[in-house]
Motif scaffolding. Structure first.
Motif, PDB file in Angstrom:
ATOM      1  N   ASP A 149      36.597   5.135   9.392  1.00 57.86           N
ATOM      2  CA  ASP A 149      37.119   6.178  10.283  1.00 57.86           C
ATOM      3  C   ASP A 149      36.917   5.850  11.761  1.00 57.86           C
ATOM      4  OD1 ASP A 149      37.924   7.684   8.103  1.00 57.86           O
ATOM      5  OD2 ASP A 149      36.084   8.878   8.044  1.00 57.86           O
ATOM      6  N   GLY A 150      36.393   4.645  12.051  1.00 55.16           N
ATOM      7  CA  GLY A 150      36.228   4.230  13.440  1.00 55.16           C
ATOM      8  C   GLY A 150      34.908   4.611  14.069  1.00 55.16           C
ATOM      9  N   ILE A 151      33.932   5.018  13.255  1.00 53.60           N
ATOM     10  CA  ILE A 151      32.617   5.417  13.773  1.00 53.60           C
ATOM     11  C   ILE A 151      31.579   4.367  13.391  1.00 53.60           C
ATOM     12  CG2 ILE A 151      30.791   7.162  13.705  1.00 53.60           C
ATOM     13  CD1 ILE A 151      32.982   9.197  12.916  1.00 53.60           C
ATOM     14  N   VAL A 152      30.958   3.765  14.396  1.00 49.56           N
ATOM     15  CA  VAL A 152      29.881   2.808  14.167  1.00 49.56           C
ATOM     16  C   VAL A 152      28.583   3.593  13.961  1.00 49.56           C
ATOM     17  CG1 VAL A 152      28.505   0.965  15.207  1.00 49.56           C
ATOM     18  CG2 VAL A 152      30.969   1.038  15.571  1.00 49.56           C
ATOM     19  N   THR A 153      27.836   3.253  12.901  1.00 53.17           N
ATOM     20  CA  THR A 153      26.591   3.969  12.598  1.00 53.17           C
ATOM     21  C   THR A 153      25.388   3.086  12.884  1.00 53.17           C
ATOM     22  OG1 THR A 153      27.686   5.241  10.852  1.00 53.17           O
ATOM     23  CG2 THR A 153      25.280   5.166  10.801  1.00 53.17           C
ATOM     24  N   LEU A 154      24.459   3.616  13.669  1.00 56.98           N
ATOM     25  CA  LEU A 154      23.149   3.016  13.862  1.00 56.98           C
ATOM     26  C   LEU A 154      22.163   3.856  13.074  1.00 56.98           C
ATOM     27  CD1 LEU A 154      23.388   2.557  17.727  1.00 56.98           C
ATOM     28  CD2 LEU A 154      23.539   0.753  16.016  1.00 56.98           C
ATOM     29  N   ARG A 155      21.210   3.218  12.406  1.00 60.47           N
ATOM     30  CA  ARG A 155      20.284   3.940  11.538  1.00 60.47           C
ATOM     31  C   ARG A 155      18.853   3.629  11.960  1.00 60.47           C
ATOM     32  NH1 ARG A 155      21.225   6.891   7.130  1.00 60.47           N
ATOM     33  NH2 ARG A 155      23.455   6.545   7.125  1.00 60.47           N
ATOM     34  N   PHE A 156      18.061   4.692  12.196  1.00 62.62           N
ATOM     35  CA  PHE A 156      16.689   4.531  12.690  1.00 62.62           C
ATOM     36  C   PHE A 156      15.710   5.333  11.844  1.00 62.62           C
ATOM     37  CE2 PHE A 156      19.472   4.280  16.504  1.00 62.62           C
ATOM     38  CZ  PHE A 156      19.251   2.943  16.817  1.00 62.62           C
TER      39      PHE A 156
END
Length: 200
Positions: A149-156
């Motif tokens: 969907d065009g959303i980059v996810t960063l996970r912390f």
């Protein structure tokens, strides 16, 4: 002053008063905030109702709780999310994300912890309790669907919001810049802030 719940039998205190009782015996502010996040996140009450109940009581951490209740009302519903706002975003001059944003993925609704909607960047926060090992594939599938969907996810996780918080801010800032953010992140007050070295 505690008030009885108007409909419960046997009589018991209202949710707001129970939350405040639990806050009073919490060993730390993080534990206190967790009670707020649970009650509001599970829609048992609202941040405003807790604040109104608090007005009638003597409370420790009153100033911090007043600020925290405002943030809980805006969707900051866990200790990790609270730390992200106060240790990563705010101190480093990052733009404010939208919290708990509902999006439609395939046939169901999903909630994103922190969405920088204008830039198509999402910051997801994973605590062990909320994201046990056997559910991590679900998170990875959601990340993949976000990317489609065009959303980059960063996970912390916890460590990223503790000693590594400045590097986390630097990473978020770098991805936001790649996606069109024209602002400038700045170092926080920590002498070893990763952003201090980046701008020196």
């Amino acid at each position: 002053m505690r008030t009885a719940h108007p409909a419960m039998v046997p009589p018991c205190t209202r949710v707001e008063d129970t939350v405040l009782d639990l806050i009073q015996i919490a060993p730390s502010f993080d534990d206190a905030y967790a009670w707020i996040g649970r009650a509001v996140g599970r829609r048992r009450t609202t941040a405003e109702r807790i604040r109104q109940a608090m007005d009638a009581r003597k409370m420790r951490w009153r100033r911090e709780l007043t600020l925290a209740l405002g943030e809980a009302g805006d969707g900051v519903l866990s200790v990790l999310e609270y730390r992200y706002v106060h240790r990563v975003e705010g101190p480093h001059g990052l733009p404010a994300a939208r919290r708990q944003v509902r999006i439609r993925q395939r046939t169901r609704n999903k909630y994103l912890d922190n969405l920088y909607q204008e830039y198509g960047v999402c910051s997801e926060l994973d605590g062990t309790a909320a994201h046990p090992a056997d559910e991590q594939w679900r998170d990875k599938r959601r990340d993949n669907a976000n990317l489609v969907d065009g959303i980059v996810t960063l996970r912390f996780g916890f460590a990223d919001l503790g000693d590594r918080r400045c590097q986390t801010a630097a990473d978020v800032a770098a991805v936001l810049r790649l996606r069109g953010w024209t602002g400038v992140a700045h170092p926080c007050s920590r002498p070893a802030c990763a952003l201090r070295h980046a701008v020196s």
